[in-house]
Design a protein around this motif. Structure first.
Motif, PDB file in Angstrom:
ATOM      1  N   PHE A 187       0.741  -1.334  -0.002  1.00 20.37           N
ATOM      2  CA  PHE A 187      -0.097  -0.067  -0.034  1.00 20.37           C
ATOM      3  C   PHE A 187       0.921   1.284  -0.084  1.00 20.37           C
ATOM      4  O   PHE A 187       0.461   2.321   0.618  1.00 20.37           O
ATOM      5  CB  PHE A 187      -0.823   0.082   1.221  1.00 20.37           C
ATOM      6  CG  PHE A 187      -2.033  -0.919   1.104  1.00 20.37           C
ATOM      7  CD1 PHE A 187      -3.068  -0.939   0.267  1.00 20.37           C
ATOM      8  CD2 PHE A 187      -1.843  -2.145   1.823  1.00 20.37           C
ATOM      9  CE1 PHE A 187      -4.142  -2.057   0.200  1.00 20.37           C
ATOM     10  CE2 PHE A 187      -2.930  -3.154   1.730  1.00 20.37           C
ATOM     11  CZ  PHE A 187      -3.926  -3.089   0.993  1.00 20.37           C
ATOM     12  N   HIS A 188       1.925   1.230  -0.622  1.00 19.93           N
ATOM     13  CA  HIS A 188       2.791   2.524  -0.909  1.00 19.93           C
ATOM     14  C   HIS A 188       3.571   2.120  -2.191  1.00 19.93           C
ATOM     15  O   HIS A 188       3.341   1.150  -2.852  1.00 19.93           O
ATOM     16  CB  HIS A 188       3.968   2.533   0.264  1.00 19.93           C
ATOM     17  CG  HIS A 188       4.844   1.265   0.231  1.00 19.93           C
ATOM     18  ND1 HIS A 188       4.666   0.258   1.048  1.00 19.93           N
ATOM     19  CD2 HIS A 188       6.239   0.903  -0.334  1.00 19.93           C
ATOM     20  CE1 HIS A 188       5.505  -0.753   0.886  1.00 19.93           C
ATOM     21  NE2 HIS A 188       6.412  -0.286  -0.094  1.00 19.93           N
ATOM     22  N   SER A 189       4.070   3.341  -2.643  1.00 30.71           N
ATOM     23  CA  SER A 189       4.521   3.299  -4.148  1.00 30.71           C
ATOM     24  C   SER A 189       5.958   2.798  -4.055  1.00 30.71           C
ATOM     25  O   SER A 189       6.777   2.763  -3.280  1.00 30.71           O
ATOM     26  CB  SER A 189       4.665   4.730  -4.916  1.00 30.71           C
ATOM     27  OG  SER A 189       3.380   5.409  -4.832  1.00 30.71           O
ATOM     28  N   ILE A 190       6.264   1.845  -5.129  1.00 25.13           N
ATOM     29  CA  ILE A 190       7.539   0.991  -5.273  1.00 25.13           C
ATOM     30  C   ILE A 190       7.718   1.063  -6.779  1.00 25.13           C
ATOM     31  O   ILE A 190       6.860   0.848  -7.640  1.00 25.13           O
ATOM     32  CB  ILE A 190       7.506  -0.267  -4.504  1.00 25.13           C
ATOM     33  CG1 ILE A 190       6.418  -1.292  -5.236  1.00 25.13           C
ATOM     34  CG2 ILE A 190       7.328  -0.239  -3.099  1.00 25.13           C
ATOM     35  CD1 ILE A 190       6.472  -2.703  -4.841  1.00 25.13           C
ATOM     36  N   ALA A 191       8.995   0.937  -7.251  1.00 27.38           N
ATOM     37  CA  ALA A 191       9.589   0.794  -8.402  1.00 27.38           C
ATOM     38  C   ALA A 191       9.923  -0.640  -8.695  1.00 27.38           C
ATOM     39  O   ALA A 191      10.209  -1.140  -7.824  1.00 27.38           O
ATOM     40  CB  ALA A 191      10.581   1.739  -8.969  1.00 27.38           C
ATOM     41  N   VAL A 192       9.461  -1.069  -9.690  1.00 27.24           N
ATOM     42  CA  VAL A 192       9.953  -2.501 -10.002  1.00 27.24           C
ATOM     43  C   VAL A 192      10.267  -2.878 -11.147  1.00 27.24           C
ATOM     44  O   VAL A 192      10.363  -1.819 -12.348  1.00 27.24           O
ATOM     45  CB  VAL A 192       8.344  -3.515  -9.754  1.00 27.24           C
ATOM     46  CG1 VAL A 192       7.866  -3.444  -8.474  1.00 27.24           C
ATOM     47  CG2 VAL A 192       7.546  -3.174 -10.794  1.00 27.24           C
ATOM     48  N   VAL A 193      10.965  -3.878 -11.675  1.00 28.74           N
ATOM     49  CA  VAL A 193      11.463  -4.510 -12.795  1.00 28.74           C
ATOM     50  C   VAL A 193      10.810  -5.557 -13.423  1.00 28.74           C
ATOM     51  O   VAL A 193      10.978  -6.635 -13.119  1.00 28.74           O
ATOM     52  CB  VAL A 193      13.115  -4.649 -12.840  1.00 28.74           C
ATOM     53  CG1 VAL A 193      13.835  -4.927 -14.164  1.00 28.74           C
ATOM     54  CG2 VAL A 193      13.822  -3.669 -11.953  1.00 28.74           C
TER      55      VAL A 193
END
Length: 266
Positions: free
Chosen positions: A109-115
């Motif tokens: 429930f928080h923003s995250i960058a992923v690949v």
């Protein structure tokens, strides 16, 4: 050179599918919208579903009230439902956005960058071609479900930076965002912002979770990712983000991202 702008809406031009498709008006529980822009300044907004933004060409800058992210090609950013955010790009950019209800994907429930891996990228592209104005048929529903099932296992990428909200620390952050190569020490930056260095140091730890030195290094690295992702060379980027020695810049980049700039963008 402006790398990470303060959080405010600015006018801009964009040719976008968002002009004709309102994500909140689509009845599908999960769907993908593809977009292409010569430049982008998306209005500040939030959606009732979570949003996964995957860049396939060009570099996106994403801002929320508390953070900044750089999304280069081949990377994606997860934004929870209801979070105000704004996308921008200074050059051509192609990306797609997956919109999904909170019960569809078990992501934080928080923003995250992923690949995303190649399969996820291909599924996103295929899903963007599906119609939004009628229920999915069985093959389309299966495609979207496979996409959703693969998202929780994607590796996280360190492409974000918490942004201070206290006006005193914010003045320092905004000054450095306009010139990441600025080598001024905290004492001088704090004095220009009307605060003591000790207070400024405390505010950065409290509001960003990082020391001032850690925060500035991450700011410089994200500025570097933005320009490297747009095609600039390492020798061009290193001095622009405060490194007079290219070897030192490559070493810091490798420590942060696990690879050299050349391999990271391969």
């Amino acid at each position: 050179m402006l790398i990470l702008l303060p959080f405010r809406q600015q006018p801009g031009k964009a040719d976008t599918m968002m002009d004709t498709v309102d994500p909140d008006g689509v009845e599908q529980p999960a769907f993908v919208i593809g977009e292409h822009h010569e430049t982008l300044d998306e209005p500040l907004g939030a959606f009732r579903r979570a949003r996964l933004i995957h860049a396939s060409a060009g570099v996106l800058i994403v801002r929320t009230e508390t953070g900044r992210w750089v999304v280069p090609p081949g990377h994606a950013l997860w934004i929870p439902a209801g979070v105000l955010h704004r996308l921008s790009a200074t050059g051509p950019v192609r990306f797609c956005s997956l919109y999904a209800g909170a019960d569809a994907v078990p992501l934080p429930f928080h923003s995250i960058a992923v690949v995303p891996d190649r399969l996820v990228a291909a599924l996103l592209s295929a899903a963007a071609d599906l119609p939004h104005d009628k229920p999915f048929d069985e093959p389309a529903a299966r495609l979207v479900q496979v996409l959703l099932d693969r998202l929780p296992g994607l590796p996280v990428a360190p492409l974000g930076l918490n942004w201070p909200r206290d006006p005193r620390a914010l003045r320092i952050a905004d000054a450095l965002s306009s010139n990441p190569a600025d080598s001024a020490v905290l004492e001088d930056l704090a004095a220009a912002a009307g605060v003591t260095a000790r207070t400024a140091a405390r505010l950065f730890v409290k509001e960003t979770g990082q020391t001032f030195g850690q925060w500035r290094q991450q700011l410089r690295l994200l500025a570097a990712v933005e320009h490297l992702g747009a095609g600039a060379s390492v020798t061009q980027v290193a001095p622009e983000v405060g490194y007079s020695d290219v070897s030192s810049f490559i070493a810091v980049f490798r420590d942060a991202f696990g690879d050299t700039p050349a391999r990271y963008f391969r």
